[in-house]
Motif scaffolding. Structure first.
Motif, short mmCIF file in Angstrom:
data_model
loop_
_atom_site.label_atom_id
_atom_site.label_comp_id
_atom_site.label_asym_id
_atom_site.label_seq_id
_atom_site.Cartn_x
_atom_site.Cartn_y
_atom_site.Cartn_z
N ALA A 52 0.82 -1.21 0.00
CA ALA A 52 0.00 0.00 0.00
C ALA A 52 0.85 1.26 0.00
O ALA A 52 0.52 2.26 -0.64
CB ALA A 52 -0.93 -0.01 1.21
N ILE A 53 1.97 1.22 0.70
CA ILE A 53 2.83 2.40 0.80
C ILE A 53 3.58 2.67 -0.50
O ILE A 53 3.68 3.80 -0.96
CB ILE A 53 3.81 2.24 1.98
CG1 ILE A 53 3.05 2.38 3.31
CG2 ILE A 53 4.92 3.27 1.91
CD1 ILE A 53 3.90 2.12 4.53
N TYR A 54 4.11 1.62 -1.12
CA TYR A 54 5.00 1.82 -2.26
C TYR A 54 4.29 1.76 -3.61
O TYR A 54 4.91 2.01 -4.64
CB TYR A 54 6.14 0.80 -2.20
CG TYR A 54 7.07 1.04 -1.03
CD1 TYR A 54 7.91 2.14 -1.01
CD2 TYR A 54 7.08 0.19 0.07
CE1 TYR A 54 8.75 2.38 0.07
CE2 TYR A 54 7.91 0.42 1.16
CZ TYR A 54 8.75 1.53 1.14
OH TYR A 54 9.56 1.76 2.21
N ASP A 55 3.04 1.41 -3.62
CA ASP A 55 2.28 1.43 -4.86
C ASP A 55 1.70 2.83 -5.07
O ASP A 55 0.91 3.31 -4.26
CB ASP A 55 1.15 0.40 -4.80
CG ASP A 55 0.52 0.17 -6.17
OD1 ASP A 55 0.52 1.11 -6.99
OD2 ASP A 55 0.05 -0.96 -6.42
N LYS A 56 2.11 3.50 -6.13
CA LYS A 56 1.70 4.88 -6.37
C LYS A 56 0.20 5.02 -6.59
O LYS A 56 -0.37 6.09 -6.39
CB LYS A 56 2.44 5.45 -7.58
CG LYS A 56 3.95 5.56 -7.37
CD LYS A 56 4.64 6.12 -8.60
CE LYS A 56 6.15 6.23 -8.38
NZ LYS A 56 6.85 6.77 -9.57
N GLU A 57 -0.45 3.95 -7.02
CA GLU A 57 -1.88 4.02 -7.30
C GLU A 57 -2.74 3.81 -6.04
O GLU A 57 -3.95 3.94 -6.08
CB GLU A 57 -2.25 2.97 -8.35
CG GLU A 57 -1.58 3.20 -9.70
CD GLU A 57 -1.99 2.16 -10.72
OE1 GLU A 57 -2.79 1.27 -10.35
OE2 GLU A 57 -1.52 2.24 -11.87
N ILE A 58 -2.09 3.47 -4.95
CA ILE A 58 -2.82 3.24 -3.70
C ILE A 58 -2.58 4.40 -2.76
O ILE A 58 -1.43 4.75 -2.45
CB ILE A 58 -2.37 1.92 -3.05
CG1 ILE A 58 -2.71 0.75 -3.96
CG2 ILE A 58 -3.04 1.73 -1.69
CD1 ILE A 58 -2.29 -0.59 -3.42
N GLY A 59 -3.64 5.01 -2.28
CA GLY A 59 -3.53 6.17 -1.42
C GLY A 59 -3.39 5.82 0.05
O GLY A 59 -3.41 4.65 0.45
N LEU A 64 -4.41 2.68 5.77
CA LEU A 64 -5.15 2.60 7.02
C LEU A 64 -6.21 1.50 6.98
O LEU A 64 -6.42 0.77 7.96
CB LEU A 64 -5.82 3.95 7.33
CG LEU A 64 -4.86 5.09 7.67
CD1 LEU A 64 -5.62 6.39 7.83
CD2 LEU A 64 -4.11 4.78 8.95
N TYR A 65 -6.88 1.38 5.87
CA TYR A 65 -7.92 0.35 5.74
C TYR A 65 -7.32 -1.04 5.88
O TYR A 65 -7.88 -1.91 6.57
CB TYR A 65 -8.62 0.48 4.40
CG TYR A 65 -9.65 -0.61 4.17
CD1 TYR A 65 -10.89 -0.55 4.79
CD2 TYR A 65 -9.37 -1.70 3.35
CE1 TYR A 65 -11.84 -1.55 4.60
CE2 TYR A 65 -10.30 -2.71 3.15
CZ TYR A 65 -11.53 -2.62 3.78
OH TYR A 65 -12.46 -3.61 3.59
N ALA A 66 -6.17 -1.28 5.23
CA ALA A 66 -5.52 -2.59 5.30
C ALA A 66 -5.14 -2.93 6.74
O ALA A 66 -5.36 -4.06 7.21
CB ALA A 66 -4.28 -2.61 4.41
#
Length: 233
Positions: A52-59, A64-66
């Motif tokens: 989630a942190i390193y994927d640019k498409e994931i905010g 937080l949701y994960a």
């Protein structure tokens, strides 16, 4: 470029503190009683947060949701095992008797996918270097082995040696890394002036010169300075 760094920094900070809060909520058993399920849960949670942190498409909201969703699942499982005893065997596993009356229980080893070399390794961690020393061996749910030694190899206790009973007290830590722990002085009903005087009597100039200092009732001080000199009672 600066925006990307700022965004990454923000996500890392949020992810870090969210994991810290989750760890506190789930309790110490996640570390001290790590079962295979707990281990896999920790790996999955770390992978979710990392992606989630390193994927640019994931905010940031996905980070937080994960964390919250996976943490909720783990917490829910913990609540079930606490309230319903019958669920513990299925969700946490059960201990297995791998050595009984000095005999290796081969079928139990096979059931738990444990070979003899692994068993020997686990026994050595308990300071047991020969099977002949073991009366009972229990493979715990976290993968460790608890050992009950045969009587000739067991460590005698004070009762066996007829040693008179004595009260047992915890040492009080007074100084750590050159810093005074004020609340510890309160436990001794003493003040900083008293401690400074005790240090000076031992040729120690002050608290800053002390790496570690503790007080044990009946034994007095244990003081180690940065020069690795020990104080004497």
């Amino acid at each position: 470029m600066h925006t990307n760094f700022l965004s990454l920094t923000t996500e890392l900070l949020v992810g870090f503190f969210a994991l810290l809060v989750l760890t506190k909520l789930l309790g110490k058993n996640q570390i001290t009683q790590l079962t295979p399920f707990d281990f896999i849960s920790a790996l999955v949670l770390g992978e979710l947060v990392g992606n989630a942190i390193y994927d640019k498409e994931i905010g940031l909201h996905y980070v937080l949701y994960a964390i919250v969703f996976w943490g909720t699942l783990i917490y829910f499982i913990e609540m079930i095992t606490q309230k319903f005893r019958g669920s513990r065997a299925w969700l946490e596993g059960t201990p297995s008797l791998v050595i009984s009356k000095g005999k290796i229980q081969y079928e139990e080893l096979k059931k738990n996918k444990l070979d003899l070399n692994q068993l020997q390794h686990l026994l050595r961690e308990k300071d047991v270097f020969s099977i002949r020393e073991v009366q009972y061996g229990i493979l715990e749910t976290n993968g460790s082995v608890s050992v009950l030694k045969k009587q000739p190899f067991d460590t005698p206790i004070n009762k066996d040696l007829n040693i008179p009973a004595k009260s047992v007290t915890l040492p009080i830590l007074l100084i750590l890394d050159g810093e005074l722990i004020p609340e510890s002085l309160g436990l001794l009903n003493q003040n900083e002036e008293w401690l400074t005087k005790e240090l000076l009597n031992r040729g120690i100039p002050g608290v800053n010169a002390v790496l570690y200092a503790e007080w044990l009732d009946g034994k007095g001080f244990e003081i180690q300075t940065y020069e690795r000199k020990k104080g004497k009672n």
